[in-house]
Enzyme design. Structure first.
Site, mmCIF file in Angstrom:
data_model
loop_
_atom_site.group_PDB
_atom_site.id
_atom_site.type_symbol
_atom_site.label_atom_id
_atom_site.label_comp_id
_atom_site.label_asym_id
_atom_site.label_seq_id
_atom_site.Cartn_x
_atom_site.Cartn_y
_atom_site.Cartn_z
ATOM 1 N N ARG A 104 35.157 107.418 -48.665
ATOM 2 C CA ARG A 104 34.403 107.786 -49.853
ATOM 3 C C ARG A 104 32.964 107.312 -49.713
ATOM 4 O O ARG A 104 32.702 106.123 -49.528
ATOM 5 C CB ARG A 104 35.049 107.172 -51.092
ATOM 6 C CG ARG A 104 34.405 107.634 -52.390
ATOM 7 C CD ARG A 104 35.248 107.244 -53.576
ATOM 8 N NE ARG A 104 35.448 105.795 -53.677
ATOM 9 C CZ ARG A 104 36.156 105.224 -54.622
ATOM 10 N NH1 ARG A 104 36.776 105.955 -55.525
ATOM 11 N NH2 ARG A 104 36.282 103.908 -54.668
ATOM 12 N N THR A 108 27.708 108.959 -53.414
ATOM 13 C CA THR A 108 28.135 110.186 -54.096
ATOM 14 C C THR A 108 29.584 110.137 -54.569
ATOM 15 O O THR A 108 29.995 110.968 -55.384
ATOM 16 C CB THR A 108 27.989 111.392 -53.153
ATOM 17 O OG1 THR A 108 28.896 111.228 -52.051
ATOM 18 C CG2 THR A 108 26.568 111.492 -52.626
ATOM 19 N N ASP A 200 41.151 97.630 -54.576
ATOM 20 C CA ASP A 200 41.087 98.487 -53.398
ATOM 21 C C ASP A 200 42.372 98.315 -52.588
ATOM 22 O O ASP A 200 42.619 97.259 -52.004
ATOM 23 C CB ASP A 200 39.875 98.117 -52.544
ATOM 24 C CG ASP A 200 39.664 99.090 -51.398
ATOM 25 O OD1 ASP A 200 40.539 99.153 -50.512
ATOM 26 O OD2 ASP A 200 38.621 99.764 -51.372
ATOM 27 N N ASP A 203 41.927 97.313 -48.813
ATOM 28 C CA ASP A 203 41.535 95.916 -48.626
ATOM 29 C C ASP A 203 42.704 94.975 -48.887
ATOM 30 O O ASP A 203 42.914 93.989 -48.174
ATOM 31 C CB ASP A 203 40.370 95.554 -49.547
ATOM 32 C CG ASP A 203 39.045 96.129 -49.061
ATOM 33 O OD1 ASP A 203 38.968 96.511 -47.879
ATOM 34 O OD2 ASP A 203 38.102 96.183 -49.863
#
Length: 209
Positions: A104, A108, A200, A203
């Site tokens: 990602r 944006t 996340d 992670d």
């Protein structure tokens, strides 16, 4: 319109709650994701067709039923999707595994493709796309588009936690794809993270920041 299946089994909900906790470390996070993926796999494969076969038990000859040989492929979206593969393989060990790499863009929030490796006969298989988090839906939608361009017509999306925004995007972009999730959370924050979510997933799986 593709069906949104929320698999809110008590055991899945319990394990997901532990995963959400900040203090849950990578080892437990990985194990729990593996376990939930297998449990979700039971529902996802519920309608796989069976065929009759002739077998001999130690007592008698009989007509029994087995999966009809329908070919399956599991395609994780790298890297967090890797954590869901083994749970499904424990149910369907003969499934082939492809990989799609998308990240990602931090500015944006749009997905960028960097890797794609799929089984040669991918177009003949039921393809399960796996990614723990269905946030904006951008990565999953792009992955599904990539598969369709390669001739795949039978696709299901399996995620751990979803946001309404992501589910809506998949249903709009790919109305022929059913979505399987363990929980539908409230919304996305300004950083496009699911709230309350679990942070996340990549992670937390791999112990990175």
């Amino acid at each position: 319109m593709g069906i949104l299946h929320v698999i809110n089994h008590p055991m899945i909900t319990h394990k997901l709650t532990i995963m959400r906790k900040t203090e849950t470390g990578s080892k437990d996070f990985r194990q729990l994701l593996d376990e939930i993926s297998m449990l979700m796999g039971y529902e996802l494969t519920r309608d796989i067709p069976l065929e009759e076969v002739e077998i001999d038990t130690p007592v008698a000859h009989m007509t029994a039923k087995m999966i009809s040989g329908k070919k399956m492929a599991i395609v994780p979206i790298l890297r967090a999707g890797l954590g869901m593969v083994d749970g499904l393989l424990s149910l369907v060990p003969v499934a082939k595994v492809g990989h799609i790499g998308l990240y990602r863009d931090p500015r944006t929030h749009l997905p960028v493709e960097y890797y794609c490796k799929l089984p040669a006969d991918i177009e003949d298989r039921l393809v399960i796309v796996v990614d723990p988090m269905l946030a904006t839906g951008g990565s999953a939608s792009d992955a599904i588009t990539m598969l369709k361009k390669r001739g795949v017509t039978n696709i299901r999306l399996m995620c751990l936690v979803g946001a309404p925004e992501g589910a809506k995007k998949i249903q709009e972009d790919h109305p022929d794809v059913d979505i399987y999730i363990a929980a539908m959370d409230d919304h996305l924050n300004e950083h496009a993270y699911i709230v309350p979510g679990l942070g996340d997933a990549g992670d937390r799986l791999f112990g990175t920041k």
